[in-house]
Design an enzyme around this catalytic site. Structure first.
Site, short mmCIF file in Angstrom:
data_model
loop_
_atom_site.label_atom_id
_atom_site.label_comp_id
_atom_site.label_asym_id
_atom_site.label_seq_id
_atom_site.Cartn_x
_atom_site.Cartn_y
_atom_site.Cartn_z
N ASP A 12 47.13 -16.07 36.47
CA ASP A 12 47.43 -17.73 37.29
C ASP A 12 48.64 -17.75 38.08
OD1 ASP A 12 45.33 -19.18 35.41
OD2 ASP A 12 46.46 -19.40 34.09
N GLY A 38 42.84 -18.93 33.01
CA GLY A 38 41.37 -18.97 32.83
C GLY A 38 41.36 -19.60 31.71
N GLY A 40 38.56 -19.35 29.91
CA GLY A 40 37.60 -18.24 29.43
C GLY A 40 38.94 -18.14 28.08
N ASN A 180 37.98 -34.22 28.64
CA ASN A 180 38.95 -35.02 28.88
C ASN A 180 38.62 -36.56 29.23
OD1 ASN A 180 39.05 -35.08 31.76
ND2 ASN A 180 40.57 -32.93 31.30
N THR A 212 39.60 -35.91 24.62
CA THR A 212 41.24 -35.67 24.79
C THR A 212 41.03 -36.71 26.33
OG1 THR A 212 40.57 -34.36 26.43
CG2 THR A 212 40.73 -33.55 24.10
N THR A 240 49.55 -27.08 31.63
CA THR A 240 48.52 -26.20 31.63
C THR A 240 48.27 -25.59 30.39
OG1 THR A 240 49.39 -25.13 33.54
CG2 THR A 240 47.72 -24.12 32.96
N GLY A 243 44.41 -28.57 26.55
CA GLY A 243 43.60 -28.75 26.47
C GLY A 243 42.45 -27.52 26.00
N ASP A 244 42.69 -26.28 26.59
CA ASP A 244 42.35 -24.77 26.34
C ASP A 244 42.44 -24.88 24.36
OD1 ASP A 244 40.88 -24.34 28.49
OD2 ASP A 244 42.87 -23.51 29.30
O1 RIB Z 1 42.91 -25.07 31.56
C1 RIB Z 1 44.18 -23.96 32.08
C2 RIB Z 1 43.36 -22.64 33.38
O2 RIB Z 1 42.37 -23.31 33.95
C3 RIB Z 1 44.35 -22.47 33.55
O3 RIB Z 1 45.01 -21.07 32.71
C4 RIB Z 1 44.15 -21.15 35.16
O4 RIB Z 1 43.37 -20.00 35.43
C5 RIB Z 1 42.14 -22.61 34.82
O5 RIB Z 1 41.91 -22.19 35.09
#
Ligand code: RIB
Length: 296
Positions: A12, A38, A40, A180, A212, A240, A243-244
């Site tokens: 990123d 990412g 993932g 979301n 969410t 950023t 959500g992950d």
């Molecule tokens: O969800 C955030 C991610 O989305 C970032 O890290 C970026 O790489 C995109 O894939």
């Protein structure tokens, strides 16, 4: 039960800006950082930092993939199924404004080079009852759903970023759908959270839906089971990977024996910490930080 996350690994390139640029506008960033990310990779790191065992599958570029592999390994993510292809890894260009809001331009790179053979090879090591976690930053997601489902795996889908590929996915094969409010609207055509949840539970009664809602927290629906949880107030620095982080901690919670309510609480706390920090993977807390954090 094993957790396999077939997903993206990105660099990123994050630009701190006064405001998100408008079409045609040129403006200077006042800071630039490079982070590992990412969806993932972030979700695998979140799972691992929350205490789960996770196998990540995906592809990085031969030219530059080393740091992505190293970060996974340093965090205890199993990297046996991360391959290398000629060229560069996936990357993003992210603008983050003063309120911590972002926009993300994604270049797939190595993430888009999965072959059916490589999918089959990885999946041959997993079987009935194992979990297959997917986002939408690698190619072949509809195929991965089919293949995982045929093996009796429990499919978990975070259909992000939403695009036409998600329309090709058979959502009736998905056990847990994490969306979301925007993705909920894109999938259902509805904007009201209650209507979105009603839509999914009527159309896909077998699927547990985690919706969410940003500052309005999260809602969970599976048949008659309904739960909701609020957010924890923190100073928002960068959303950023929030959500992950939520996804990783929620899944680690339920696979680690927590109730849905407990897992929602854990994931809400972890993602609140993530938004108070810069970057994607670096913003994801460890389990003990979440447990010790003072949320008052
Ligand atoms: O969800 C955030 C991610 O989305 C970032 O890290 C970026 O790489 C995109 O894939």
């Amino acid at each position: 039960m094993k957790i396999l996350n077939f997903g993206s690994l990105n660099y990123d390139y994050v630009y701190a800006v006064d405001h998100i640029l408008l079409p045609g506008e040129t403006s200077a960033a006042y800071r630039m950082d490079t982070f590992c990310g990412g969806k993932g990779l972030n979700q695998s790191i979140a799972l691992a930092r929350a205490g789960a065992q996770v196998w990540h599958a995906g592809l990085v570029g031969e030219e530059d993939g080393g740091a992505l592999l190293d970060l996974c390994a340093q965090n205890g993510v199993k990297t046996k199924y991360i391959g290398k292809v000629p060229g560069k890894s996936g990357h993003t260009v992210i603008q983050v404004d003063k309120k911590g809001q972002n926009n993300i331009l994604l270049f797939g790179g190595a993430n888009q080079c999965l072959t059916e053979d490589s999918m089959d090879q990885v999946l041959s090591a997993f079987g009935s009852g194992d979990m297959l976690l997917l986002q939408n930053e690698v190619n072949g997601v509809p195929k991965l759903i089919e293949k995982g489902y045929e093996k009796g795996m429990r499919i978990v889908l975070n259909p992000s970023p939403y695009n036409e590929i998600i329309g090709q996915c058979d959502l009736s094969k998905v056990s847990i759908l994490l969306v979301n409010e925007i993705e909920g609207w894109q999938l259902s055509g509805l904007q009201n959270p209650e209507e979105i949840l009603n839509y999914f539970s009527e159309k896909y009664p077998q699927t547990a839906v985690v919706l969410t809602l940003g500052s309005d927290g999260v809602q969970y629906r599976h048949g008659q089971e309904r739960y909701s949880h609020g957010i924890y107030p923190v100073k928002v620095v960068d959303t950023t990977a929030a959500g992950d982080t939520f996804t990783g901690f929620f899944l680690a919670g339920i696979t680690g024996g927590k109730t849905v309510e407990e897992a929602l609480e854990l994931a809400s706390k972890a993602s609140s910490i993530a938004v108070s920090r810069k970057g994607a993977a670096p913003s994801i807390p460890k389990l003990d930080e979440v447990q010790q954090f003072n949320f008052s």
